[in-house]
Design a protein around this motif. Structure first.
Motif, PDB file in Angstrom:
ATOM      1  N   LEU A  12       1.967   3.385 -10.667  1.00 18.17           N
ATOM      2  CA  LEU A  12       1.474   2.950  -9.215  1.00 18.17           C
ATOM      3  C   LEU A  12       2.031   1.249  -9.904  1.00 18.17           C
ATOM      4  CD1 LEU A  12       0.444   5.743  -6.971  1.00 18.17           C
ATOM      5  CD2 LEU A  12       2.482   4.887  -6.726  1.00 18.17           C
ATOM      6  N   GLN A  13       0.229   0.868 -10.371  1.00 16.45           N
ATOM      7  CA  GLN A  13       0.092  -0.498 -10.631  1.00 16.45           C
ATOM      8  C   GLN A  13       0.951  -1.388 -11.081  1.00 16.45           C
ATOM      9  OE1 GLN A  13      -3.415   0.762 -12.931  1.00 16.45           O
ATOM     10  NE2 GLN A  13      -5.080   0.427 -10.911  1.00 16.45           N
ATOM     11  N   GLN A  14       1.489  -0.487 -12.572  1.00 16.28           N
ATOM     12  CA  GLN A  14       2.708  -1.422 -12.893  1.00 16.28           C
ATOM     13  C   GLN A  14       3.880  -1.425 -11.594  1.00 16.28           C
ATOM     14  OE1 GLN A  14       4.014   0.979 -16.017  1.00 16.28           O
ATOM     15  NE2 GLN A  14       1.312   0.376 -17.786  1.00 16.28           N
ATOM     16  N   ALA A  15       4.379  -0.548 -10.898  1.00 16.44           N
ATOM     17  CA  ALA A  15       5.128  -1.633 -10.021  1.00 16.44           C
ATOM     18  C   ALA A  15       4.758  -2.365  -9.269  1.00 16.44           C
ATOM     19  CB  ALA A  15       5.472  -0.258  -9.472  1.00 16.44           C
ATOM     20  N   GLY A  16       3.302  -2.790  -9.145  1.00 13.76           N
ATOM     21  CA  GLY A  16       2.547  -3.864  -8.078  1.00 13.76           C
ATOM     22  C   GLY A  16       1.748  -2.909  -7.026  1.00 13.76           C
ATOM     23  N   VAL A  17       1.258  -2.408  -6.716  1.00 14.69           N
ATOM     24  CA  VAL A  17       1.197  -1.232  -5.562  1.00 14.69           C
ATOM     25  C   VAL A  17      -0.649  -1.957  -5.678  1.00 14.69           C
ATOM     26  CG1 VAL A  17      -0.028   0.141  -4.690  1.00 14.69           C
ATOM     27  CG2 VAL A  17       2.736   0.910  -5.679  1.00 14.69           C
ATOM     28  N   LYS A  18      -0.744  -2.570  -4.655  1.00 10.76           N
ATOM     29  CA  LYS A  18      -2.253  -2.783  -4.818  1.00 10.76           C
ATOM     30  C   LYS A  18      -3.480  -1.894  -4.564  1.00 10.76           C
ATOM     31  CE  LYS A  18      -0.873  -6.602  -5.864  1.00 10.76           C
ATOM     32  NZ  LYS A  18      -1.011  -6.728  -7.316  1.00 10.76           N
ATOM     33  N   ARG A  19      -2.772  -1.227  -3.289  1.00 10.90           N
ATOM     34  CA  ARG A  19      -3.761   0.142  -3.170  1.00 10.90           C
ATOM     35  C   ARG A  19      -2.774   1.515  -2.725  1.00 10.90           C
ATOM     36  NH1 ARG A  19      -4.593   1.899   2.758  1.00 10.90           N
ATOM     37  NH2 ARG A  19      -6.752   2.955   2.690  1.00 10.90           N
ATOM     38  N   ILE A  20      -3.554   2.306  -3.240  1.00  8.47           N
ATOM     39  CA  ILE A  20      -3.229   3.565  -2.790  1.00  8.47           C
ATOM     40  C   ILE A  20      -4.016   4.925  -1.849  1.00  8.47           C
ATOM     41  CG2 ILE A  20      -2.616   6.240  -4.682  1.00  8.47           C
ATOM     42  CD1 ILE A  20      -2.696   4.238  -7.058  1.00  8.47           C
ATOM     43  N   SER A  21      -3.515   5.036  -1.393  1.00  7.03           N
ATOM     44  CA  SER A  21      -4.387   6.107   0.283  1.00  7.03           C
ATOM     45  C   SER A  21      -3.577   7.490  -0.740  1.00  7.03           C
ATOM     46  CB  SER A  21      -3.777   5.400   1.306  1.00  7.03           C
ATOM     47  OG  SER A  21      -4.212   5.814   2.364  1.00  7.03           O
ATOM     48  N   LEU A  22      -4.851   8.696  -0.111  1.00  9.36           N
ATOM     49  CA  LEU A  22      -4.293   9.897  -0.018  1.00  9.36           C
ATOM     50  C   LEU A  22      -4.918  10.803   1.187  1.00  9.36           C
ATOM     51  CD1 LEU A  22      -6.467  10.274  -3.640  1.00  9.36           C
ATOM     52  CD2 LEU A  22      -4.212  10.098  -3.528  1.00  9.36           C
ATOM     53  N   GLY A  23      -4.886   9.586   2.162  1.00  5.45           N
ATOM     54  CA  GLY A  23      -4.698  10.552   3.418  1.00  5.45           C
ATOM     55  C   GLY A  23      -5.758  10.973   3.654  1.00  5.45           C
ATOM     56  N   PRO A  24      -5.977  11.824   4.486  1.00  3.92           N
ATOM     57  CA  PRO A  24      -7.194  13.273   4.102  1.00  3.92           C
ATOM     58  C   PRO A  24      -7.482  13.699   2.777  1.00  3.92           C
ATOM     59  CG  PRO A  24      -5.547  14.590   5.108  1.00  3.92           C
ATOM     60  CD  PRO A  24      -4.862  13.212   4.651  1.00  3.92           C
TER      61      PRO A  24
ATOM     62  N   ASN B 271       1.043  -1.161  -0.298  1.00  7.81           N
ATOM     63  CA  ASN B 271      -0.125  -0.044  -0.194  1.00  7.81           C
ATOM     64  C   ASN B 271       1.064   0.990  -0.288  1.00  7.81           C
ATOM     65  OD1 ASN B 271      -1.989  -1.850   0.295  1.00  7.81           O
ATOM     66  ND2 ASN B 271      -1.740  -1.704   2.754  1.00  7.81           N
ATOM     67  N   VAL B 272      -0.164   2.383  -0.945  1.00  8.44           N
ATOM     68  CA  VAL B 272       0.866   3.548  -0.857  1.00  8.44           C
ATOM     69  C   VAL B 272       0.442   4.841  -0.085  1.00  8.44           C
ATOM     70  CG1 VAL B 272       2.867   4.681  -2.599  1.00  8.44           C
ATOM     71  CG2 VAL B 272       2.986   2.545  -3.108  1.00  8.44           C
ATOM     72  N   LEU B 273       0.501   5.481   0.679  1.00  7.28           N
ATOM     73  CA  LEU B 273       0.216   6.652   0.802  1.00  7.28           C
ATOM     74  C   LEU B 273       0.895   7.997  -0.036  1.00  7.28           C
ATOM     75  CD1 LEU B 273      -1.446   8.228   2.393  1.00  7.28           C
ATOM     76  CD2 LEU B 273       0.359   8.446   4.249  1.00  7.28           C
ATOM     77  N   ILE B 274       0.324   8.956  -0.269  1.00  6.77           N
ATOM     78  CA  ILE B 274       0.998   9.717  -1.194  1.00  6.77           C
ATOM     79  C   ILE B 274      -0.198  11.384  -0.942  1.00  6.77           C
ATOM     80  CG2 ILE B 274       1.221   8.458  -4.091  1.00  6.77           C
ATOM     81  CD1 ILE B 274      -0.745   9.164  -4.646  1.00  6.77           C
ATOM     82  N   SER B 275       0.721  12.379  -1.003  1.00  2.00           N
ATOM     83  CA  SER B 275       0.724  13.717  -0.349  1.00  2.00           C
ATOM     84  C   SER B 275       0.664  14.777  -1.929  1.00  2.00           C
ATOM     85  CB  SER B 275       0.922  13.908   0.547  1.00  2.00           C
ATOM     86  OG  SER B 275       2.324  14.076   0.514  1.00  2.00           O
ATOM     87  N   PRO B 276      -0.091  15.660  -1.743  1.00  2.00           N
ATOM     88  CA  PRO B 276       0.337  16.701  -2.888  1.00  2.00           C
ATOM     89  C   PRO B 276       1.664  17.082  -2.644  1.00  2.00           C
ATOM     90  CG  PRO B 276      -1.243  17.550  -2.158  1.00  2.00           C
ATOM     91  CD  PRO B 276      -0.997  16.062  -0.909  1.00  2.00           C
ATOM     92  N   ALA B 277       2.098  16.887  -1.158  1.00  4.89           N
ATOM     93  CA  ALA B 277       3.944  16.975  -1.626  1.00  4.89           C
ATOM     94  C   ALA B 277       4.799  16.245  -1.976  1.00  4.89           C
ATOM     95  CB  ALA B 277       4.139  17.365   0.005  1.00  4.89           C
ATOM     96  N   ASP B 278       4.512  14.978  -2.264  1.00  4.80           N
ATOM     97  CA  ASP B 278       5.205  14.060  -3.158  1.00  4.80           C
ATOM     98  C   ASP B 278       5.648  14.348  -4.477  1.00  4.80           C
ATOM     99  OD1 ASP B 278       5.378  12.488  -0.269  1.00  4.80           O
ATOM    100  OD2 ASP B 278       3.242  11.655  -1.014  1.00  4.80           O
TER     101      ASP B 278
END
Length: 87
Positions: A32-44, A17-24
């Protein structure tokens, strides 16, 4: 991306799972999917985006603008989204 690929490979088959934010440095969903990530979280951030829409609708309502205050996603579309069986 290289670090992410290394993590996905190292813990496979455990989902990552990956947590991303506008600062990233945000990669695309496809990357992200091609890298194998299964879940993308945007936090709040989806919540704060929705709350901005609520605030704008409230301001429109207080200004007497019923059309803007009540314009949004149709119930048909909401039902379509609820009925979906895949992401």
């Amino acid at each position: 991306l290289d670090a992410l690929l290394a993590i996905v490979t190292a813990v496979a088959p455990t989902p990552v799972n990956v947590l991303i934010s506008p600062a990233d440095k945000v990669l695309t969903v496809t990357e992200l999917q091609q890298a194998g990530v299964k879940r993308i979280s945007l936090g709040p951030f989806l919540y704060t985006h929705a709350m901005e829409a609520v605030e704008q609708a409230t301001k429109a309502l207080l200004a007497g603008d019923l059309t803007t205050a009540t314009t949004g996603m149709s119930f048909d579309r909401i039902n379509e989204l609820i009925a979906r069986t895949t992401n």
